[in-house]
Design a protein around this motif. Structure first.
Motif, PDB file in Angstrom:
ATOM      1  N   PHE A   1       4.345  -1.070   3.588  1.00 54.79           N
ATOM      2  CA  PHE A   1       3.401   0.209   3.742  1.00 54.79           C
ATOM      3  C   PHE A   1       4.563   0.962   3.131  1.00 54.79           C
ATOM      4  O   PHE A   1       5.688   1.369   3.862  1.00 54.79           O
ATOM      5  CB  PHE A   1       2.739   0.547   4.766  1.00 54.79           C
ATOM      6  CG  PHE A   1       1.576  -0.417   5.151  1.00 54.79           C
ATOM      7  CD1 PHE A   1       0.452   0.135   4.732  1.00 54.79           C
ATOM      8  CD2 PHE A   1       2.078  -1.535   5.580  1.00 54.79           C
ATOM      9  CE1 PHE A   1      -0.685  -0.772   5.016  1.00 54.79           C
ATOM     10  CE2 PHE A   1       0.882  -2.394   6.068  1.00 54.79           C
ATOM     11  CZ  PHE A   1      -0.548  -1.787   5.428  1.00 54.79           C
TER      12      PHE A   1
ATOM     13  N   LEU B   1      -1.672  -7.427   3.041  1.00 59.59           N
ATOM     14  CA  LEU B   1      -0.569  -6.347   2.850  1.00 59.59           C
ATOM     15  C   LEU B   1       0.560  -6.502   3.714  1.00 59.59           C
ATOM     16  O   LEU B   1       0.277  -7.035   4.767  1.00 59.59           O
ATOM     17  CB  LEU B   1      -1.222  -5.040   3.184  1.00 59.59           C
ATOM     18  CG  LEU B   1      -2.140  -4.742   2.142  1.00 59.59           C
ATOM     19  CD1 LEU B   1      -2.889  -3.396   2.805  1.00 59.59           C
ATOM     20  CD2 LEU B   1      -1.970  -4.806   0.672  1.00 59.59           C
TER      21      LEU B   1
ATOM     22  N   SER C   1      -0.758   6.084   4.169  1.00 59.07           N
ATOM     23  CA  SER C   1      -1.362   4.851   4.520  1.00 59.07           C
ATOM     24  C   SER C   1      -1.852   4.689   6.031  1.00 59.07           C
ATOM     25  O   SER C   1      -2.647   3.749   6.280  1.00 59.07           O
ATOM     26  CB  SER C   1      -0.395   3.748   4.135  1.00 59.07           C
ATOM     27  OG  SER C   1       0.625   3.794   4.827  1.00 59.07           O
TER      28      SER C   1
ATOM     29  N   GLN D   1       0.990  -1.262  -0.011  1.00 58.14           N
ATOM     30  CA  GLN D   1       0.016  -0.240  -0.055  1.00 58.14           C
ATOM     31  C   GLN D   1       0.944   1.245  -0.016  1.00 58.14           C
ATOM     32  O   GLN D   1       1.761   1.532   0.958  1.00 58.14           O
ATOM     33  CB  GLN D   1      -0.978  -0.165   1.173  1.00 58.14           C
ATOM     34  CG  GLN D   1      -1.958   1.379   1.170  1.00 58.14           C
ATOM     35  CD  GLN D   1      -2.880   1.011   2.186  1.00 58.14           C
ATOM     36  OE1 GLN D   1      -3.598  -0.105   2.529  1.00 58.14           O
ATOM     37  NE2 GLN D   1      -3.366   2.471   2.816  1.00 58.14           N
ATOM     38  N   HIS D   2       0.738   2.060  -1.107  1.00 57.08           N
ATOM     39  CA  HIS D   2       1.760   2.952  -1.181  1.00 57.08           C
ATOM     40  C   HIS D   2       1.184   4.350  -1.014  1.00 57.08           C
ATOM     41  O   HIS D   2       0.074   4.827  -1.632  1.00 57.08           O
ATOM     42  CB  HIS D   2       2.320   2.909  -2.582  1.00 57.08           C
ATOM     43  CG  HIS D   2       3.771   3.503  -2.791  1.00 57.08           C
ATOM     44  ND1 HIS D   2       3.700   5.088  -2.721  1.00 57.08           N
ATOM     45  CD2 HIS D   2       5.010   3.102  -3.256  1.00 57.08           C
ATOM     46  CE1 HIS D   2       5.194   5.241  -3.075  1.00 57.08           C
ATOM     47  NE2 HIS D   2       5.843   4.364  -3.335  1.00 57.08           N
TER      48      HIS D   2
ATOM     49  N   ALA E   1      -5.355  -4.901   7.123  1.00 58.48           N
ATOM     50  CA  ALA E   1      -4.171  -5.040   6.498  1.00 58.48           C
ATOM     51  C   ALA E   1      -3.726  -6.569   6.213  1.00 58.48           C
ATOM     52  O   ALA E   1      -3.549  -7.135   5.256  1.00 58.48           O
ATOM     53  CB  ALA E   1      -2.793  -4.247   6.863  1.00 58.48           C
TER      54      ALA E   1
END
Length: 745
Positions: free
Chosen positions: A526, A523, A489, A482-483, A518
């Motif tokens: 980050f 994910l 984020s 997650q950018h 997440a």
């Protein structure tokens, strides 16, 4: 102690406290509130508070008014940069978008619009130093210069008032000067005054030419038509909130305050006496208790009240309790729990688990064990809650007592695991009431909730609560990222739209929800811009400043350190490490340039190095922090022949390039000049990596092209990088093949 919450029943996008005040020539009062794109909200009200009508306007509205026929005009800044016209029912009529907003000038034009007796409107176009006259048909009638005033409004707003009868404009500038000028641009006079409000809304001119200005507090300065002092009056009987807007009509002054429960107030212009206060459409929740110090096992001291106003709402309000920093609440019954000790978050909410709702009041209380004369507080650094298996856990034990009371010499700290099962115990010696312990064997502990606790006769023990996760035992096979770009984020404030950092009262459960989401999505990395503007990010986070001050002043109380926590960023990163996720930082601002220091990140290379080292030091104790992506979008400011050292080399480069295109012949000058471009990024990476290694050897140094920088040659640019950041920012470009999937069910 009494706490109040005001619950607005206006449109959710209408912020009563922040709304901007306008007076229409139609005799009505107008209020407008900006909101998230694409719409804001407005309200038309009779001066006595009756005949209310709401409607949608532009999202970036900064001012609102109406002409004598009831046509409404709004000044809307940012990307809108327009005066928009609406009919009496808030239906759009037209717009004039001939105003200037930009990164260089600012994004607040037009910041004001006013009606004229002619039924035309006048709007300030402050970055072009002019006033634009707009007809009821939304066409420009005329433009009036303001450059002779010698003022500048770069990056700021300007307040505007108009007297067509006198042929005058009155403008309030960021310099703190309020000017009267003729419509032909001639300066007439000025007074040193900066009206209150972020768009300088707290001033007006009466029909007889008197200027009323409020700069702060409740004192209104009055000037005659020539700018001479004509007295001061004080507003009396009103609310205590700060004034953001003031208008004059007849014998009355209309005042807007940053008050969530009052739309506006009306004062007598001659005396400043309050005549009436026009309430907003709100409910009120009140919570009161006699003292912030409670005793375990005693009756619950809370009193909860609710006033529904015009609404017949009857929420089932309940009180909830949780140790500070712990995500879960338990319902508070008639008695304070006998086992409760230390600092607690008390919440009143109708939610079945104590979660955030539209009705919510939060406070912090200290719960003491009966018949104690001091406290023993156990706390990790900044009361850190999340750890991963294998991380050492260091804790401080701090004993306090009233004067003349002896402190313990040792405290046995017990570690209780999931379900309260004893794990280990550490005998901790205290010197002057303070000791430390380190728990090194966490690799063998099962994931779950832990408590560091003790039993010390005569002392209230405030334990430390912990969440132990599986940690970072193994690197993942690949990253699901997650950018963060313009929006980070980390969890944002659930009570305000936009990317605001959350308040402490919401942080424990908000972070827990973020981590659970997440994990559910898989994910594990980050990436966020932590290296630009970081100074306000990494700050100790008091649960409640008043509580910290009270504890500091009471030697028998729980240690004030128990009320000071990690900021939202570090709490989240600690959670990442506990749950097997990682965080990577970005140093440069969006669309940074090369050479370093070019737009839009204008820091010097030395400042950049200082910032990356400072942020790295803040994150050294967090295993989730893996290193840096030096930029997201990173653009060369000069390429090709622009990198030539002089006219001769440039001519040689241009000739060689043309020859290469026509014949395929490659000349050395093409490499010589182009290598200077390629070296900019490679040299920057080496500079940043050396600075990183000086603080935290072994962390990741990642580079980006980025995707749309066609001058980026991977073998030259990425030869020294540990990783390549393939983040793709499609700003203003729709990626192919995605539109059919953008359906919101």
């Amino acid at each position: 102690m009494r706490l109040d919450q005001v619950i607005s029943r206006h449109h959710p996008d209408f912020d009563v406290a922040a709304a901007r005040l306008g007076l229409g020539a139609d005799g009505h009062v107008y209020l407008a509130s900006g909101a998230q794109f694409p719409v804001g909200q407005a309200l038309r009200i009779a001066p006595d508070g009756g005949a209310r009508r709401a409607g949608a306007v532009g999202y970036a509205v900064l001012a609102i008014t109406a002409n004598a026929d009831g046509a409404i005009a709004t000044a809307e800044a940012h990307f809108s940069k327009r005066v928009a016209l609406w009919d009496r029912d808030f239906n759009p009529v037209g717009r004039l978008a001939d105003f200037t907003d930009s990164d260089q000038d600012g994004w607040l034009a037009p910041s004001d619009v006013q009606p004229g007796a002619s039924d035309d409107f006048y709007a300030i176009d402050q970055y072009r130093l002019r006033v634009v006259r707009v007809g009821p048909d939304a066409l420009a009638v005329a433009a009036y210069p303001l450059d002779a005033l010698g003022e500048s409004a770069t990056q700021g707003a300007v307040g505007l008032r108009v007297s067509e009868a006198a042929g005058r404009f009155y403008t309030a500038w960021p310099s703190g000067t309020l000017w009267a000028s003729a419509m032909d641009g001639r300066p007439l006079w000025s007074v040193p005054a900066r009206p209150a409000g972020d768009t300088f809304g707290a001033f007006d001119v009466s029909a007889d030419g008197h200027l009323y200005v409020l700069t702060a507090g409740d004192a209104v300065r009055v000037f005659d038509g020539d700018g001479g002092a004509a007295g001061t009056l004080t507003l009396t009987g009103g609310a205590s909130h700060g004034v953001t807007g003031l208008r004059a009509r007849g014998t009355e002054l209309f005042v807007k305050r940053a008050d969530p429960a009052v739309l506006f107030e009306v004062y007598e212009a001659a005396t400043g006496r309050l005549l009436r206060s026009i309430p907003a459409d709100v409910e009120r929740l009140t919570v009161s208790y006699p003292s912030p110090v409670w005793t375990a096992g005693r009756p619950n001291p809370l009193t909860i009240g609710h006033d529904g106003g015009a609404w017949r709402a009857e929420p089932r309000l309940r009180a909830w309790l949780r140790p500070l920093g712990v995500p879960e609440f338990t319902e508070l019954g008639d008695t304070v729990p006998a086992a409760a000790r230390g600092l607690y978050h008390v919440r009143v909410s109708p939610d079945g688990a104590g979660r955030l709702t539209e009705y919510v009041v939060d406070t912090v209380v200290e719960i003491r064990t009966p018949d104690t004369h001091g406290s023993v507080s156990i706390f990790t650094p900044l009361n850190r809650f999340s750890y991963g298996r294998g991380e050492p856990i260091t804790a401080t034990v701090l004993a306090r007592a009233a004067a003349g009371q002896a402190l313990p010499f040792t405290v046995t700290v017990r570690v209780l695991g999931p379900g309260g099962v004893p794990v280990t115990a550490e005998e901790t010696p205290l010197r002057d009431g303070r000791g430390t312990l380190t728990l090194d064997a966490t690799a063998g502990w099962d994931p779950g909730r832990y408590v560091l606790d003790a039993q010390v006769p005569g002392f209230t023990v405030a334990p430390q609560y912990l969440d132990l996760g599986p940690g970072l035992a193994a690197r993942p096979a690949f990253h699901l990222v997650q950018h963060g770009d313009y929006i980070e984020s980390f969890p944002s404030d659930p009570r305000r739209a936009g990317a605001h950092r959350p308040r402490f009262a919401d942080l424990p459960d908000l972070t827990e929800d973020h981590l659970a989401r997440a994990a559910k999505l898989g994910l594990n990395l980050f990436v966020d811009r932590l290296g630009h503007g970081w100074q306000g990010r990494f700050q100790d986070h008091p649960a409640d400043q008043a509580t910290v001050e009270r504890l500091s002043g009471d030697p028998a109380a729980v240690a004030p350190e128990k009320a000071i926590f990690e900021d939202p960023t570090r709490r989240t990163i600690a959670g990442y490490g506990a749950r097997g996720m990682r965080e990577q930082a970005i140093l440069l601002y969006m669309d940074a340039g090369l050479p370093l220091g070019a737009p839009y990140d204008t820091r010097t290379p030395e400042q950049m190095v200082a910032d990356l080292q400072a942020v790295t030091r803040h994150l050294l104790d967090y295993p989730a922090f893996r290193g840096w992506s030096w930029a997201a979008n990173w653009w060369y400011q000069r390429t090709g022949a622009e990198e030539a050292t002089g006219p001769g080399e440039r001519a040689a480069y241009d000739a060689a390039l043309e020859d290469a295109r026509e014949t395929g012949t490659w000349a050395p000058v093409l490499d010589t000049v182009t290598d200077r471009t390629f070296a900019l990024k490679a040299d920057a990476e080496r500079r940043f990596r050396a600075a990183l290694d000086a603080v935290a050897p072994g962390k990741v140094s990642a580079l980006t092209a980025p995707y749309r920088s066609v001058q980026s040659h991977p073998p030259a640019l990425f030869r020294d990088a540990d990783e390549v950041d393939l983040h793709y920012q499609a700003e203003q470009i729709q990626p192919p093949q995605v539109t059919p999937h953008q359906v919101d069910f």
